[in-house]
Design a protein around this motif. Structure first.
Motif, PDB file in Angstrom:
ATOM      1  N   GLY A 297     -27.827  26.567 -13.367  1.00  0.00           N
ATOM      2  CA  GLY A 297     -28.874  25.618 -13.708  1.00  0.00           C
ATOM      3  C   GLY A 297     -28.297  24.220 -13.826  1.00  0.00           C
ATOM      4  O   GLY A 297     -27.070  24.031 -13.817  1.00  0.00           O
ATOM      5  N   PRO A 298     -29.167  23.223 -13.951  1.00  0.00           N
ATOM      6  CA  PRO A 298     -28.696  21.836 -14.036  1.00  0.00           C
ATOM      7  C   PRO A 298     -27.727  21.587 -15.190  1.00  0.00           C
ATOM      8  O   PRO A 298     -26.780  20.817 -15.044  1.00  0.00           O
ATOM      9  CB  PRO A 298     -29.985  21.028 -14.225  1.00  0.00           C
ATOM     10  N   ARG A 299     -27.930  22.232 -16.312  1.00  0.00           N
ATOM     11  CA  ARG A 299     -27.037  22.017 -17.457  1.00  0.00           C
ATOM     12  C   ARG A 299     -25.634  22.557 -17.196  1.00  0.00           C
ATOM     13  O   ARG A 299     -24.646  21.905 -17.511  1.00  0.00           O
ATOM     14  CB  ARG A 299     -27.618  22.639 -18.721  1.00  0.00           C
ATOM     15  N   ILE A 300     -25.557  23.736 -16.629  1.00  0.00           N
ATOM     16  CA  ILE A 300     -24.246  24.324 -16.336  1.00  0.00           C
ATOM     17  C   ILE A 300     -23.515  23.487 -15.290  1.00  0.00           C
ATOM     18  O   ILE A 300     -22.325  23.192 -15.435  1.00  0.00           O
ATOM     19  CB  ILE A 300     -24.382  25.791 -15.866  1.00  0.00           C
ATOM     20  N   LEU A 301     -24.220  23.084 -14.246  1.00  0.00           N
ATOM     21  CA  LEU A 301     -23.586  22.275 -13.208  1.00  0.00           C
ATOM     22  C   LEU A 301     -23.137  20.919 -13.754  1.00  0.00           C
ATOM     23  O   LEU A 301     -22.062  20.431 -13.414  1.00  0.00           O
ATOM     24  CB  LEU A 301     -24.530  22.096 -12.020  1.00  0.00           C
ATOM     25  N   SER A 302     -23.936  20.332 -14.619  1.00  0.00           N
ATOM     26  CA  SER A 302     -23.532  19.066 -15.250  1.00  0.00           C
ATOM     27  C   SER A 302     -22.319  19.274 -16.141  1.00  0.00           C
ATOM     28  O   SER A 302     -21.412  18.436 -16.175  1.00  0.00           O
ATOM     29  CB  SER A 302     -24.677  18.480 -16.072  1.00  0.00           C
ATOM     30  N   LEU A 303     -22.304  20.372 -16.857  1.00  0.00           N
ATOM     31  CA  LEU A 303     -21.161  20.694 -17.710  1.00  0.00           C
ATOM     32  C   LEU A 303     -19.880  20.834 -16.879  1.00  0.00           C
ATOM     33  O   LEU A 303     -18.843  20.273 -17.236  1.00  0.00           O
ATOM     34  CB  LEU A 303     -21.453  21.984 -18.479  1.00  0.00           C
ATOM     35  N   ILE A 304     -19.969  21.555 -15.768  1.00  0.00           N
ATOM     36  CA  ILE A 304     -18.802  21.719 -14.909  1.00  0.00           C
ATOM     37  C   ILE A 304     -18.369  20.363 -14.345  1.00  0.00           C
ATOM     38  O   ILE A 304     -17.177  20.044 -14.315  1.00  0.00           O
ATOM     39  CB  ILE A 304     -19.091  22.716 -13.770  1.00  0.00           C
ATOM     40  N   LEU A 305     -19.340  19.552 -13.933  1.00  0.00           N
ATOM     41  CA  LEU A 305     -19.018  18.263 -13.341  1.00  0.00           C
ATOM     42  C   LEU A 305     -18.397  17.306 -14.348  1.00  0.00           C
ATOM     43  O   LEU A 305     -17.341  16.721 -14.092  1.00  0.00           O
ATOM     44  CB  LEU A 305     -20.271  17.628 -12.726  1.00  0.00           C
TER      45      LEU A 305
END
Length: 150
Positions: free
Chosen positions: A27-35
């Motif tokens: 989801g957007p939150r996980i991808l933002s966290l990874i980024l």
């Protein structure tokens, strides 16, 4: 902090990012966290280490002796130091994780299953540009089909 400790910390940090990318829902939150917590923190670490080598003389063998990026001998001299090698390694970690994120997002958008994506992510983790090249080859047919369908 020792170079070995920094090496272990950055490796562990990158592996957490890869594990999140491979196994958590994207989801957007996980991808933002990874980024931002994964890739950006590795980039910040790289910038600090590079700045220390270039401007602070950390681990240099002589004044700017290991800071010649214009020749193979100069780059070899930089990588002959622990600090120089760590800077190079963090560079690889940051860019490979970023490439893995791009592959995962691209594969999701093109409808590739996570099972199909996994080998490309592992290959990118282990051999960066080889994994990216393999993905670019595999994605091409589906990318063209999706472009024609629009």
């Amino acid at each position: 902090m020792s170079w070995e400790t920094l090496y272990s910390l950055t490796n562990g940090w990158a592996l957490l990012g890869w594990a999140a990318l491979a196994f958590l829902p994207r989801g957007p939150r996980i991808l933002s966290l990874i980024l931002y917590v994964g890739v950006a923190l590795l980039c910040l670490t790289y910038a600090i280490l590079l700045g220390g080598l270039v401007f602070g003389g950390w681990d240099a063998e002589g004044p700017k002796a290991a800071m010649d990026f214009t020749s193979l001998a100069g780059v070899m001299a930089l990588f002959a130091t622990k600090g120089g090698m760590l800077v190079g390694w963090v560079h690889y970690l940051a860019f490979d994780l970023f490439a893995g994120m791009w592959i995962a997002r691209d594969a999701d958008q093109k409808g590739f299953s996570r099972i199909v994506q996994f080998p490309f992510l592992v290959l990118t983790l282990l051999a960066g540009p080889v994994g990216l090249l393999a993905w670019l080859i595999v994605r091409e047919r589906r990318a063209r089909a999706l472009a024609r369908a629009k």
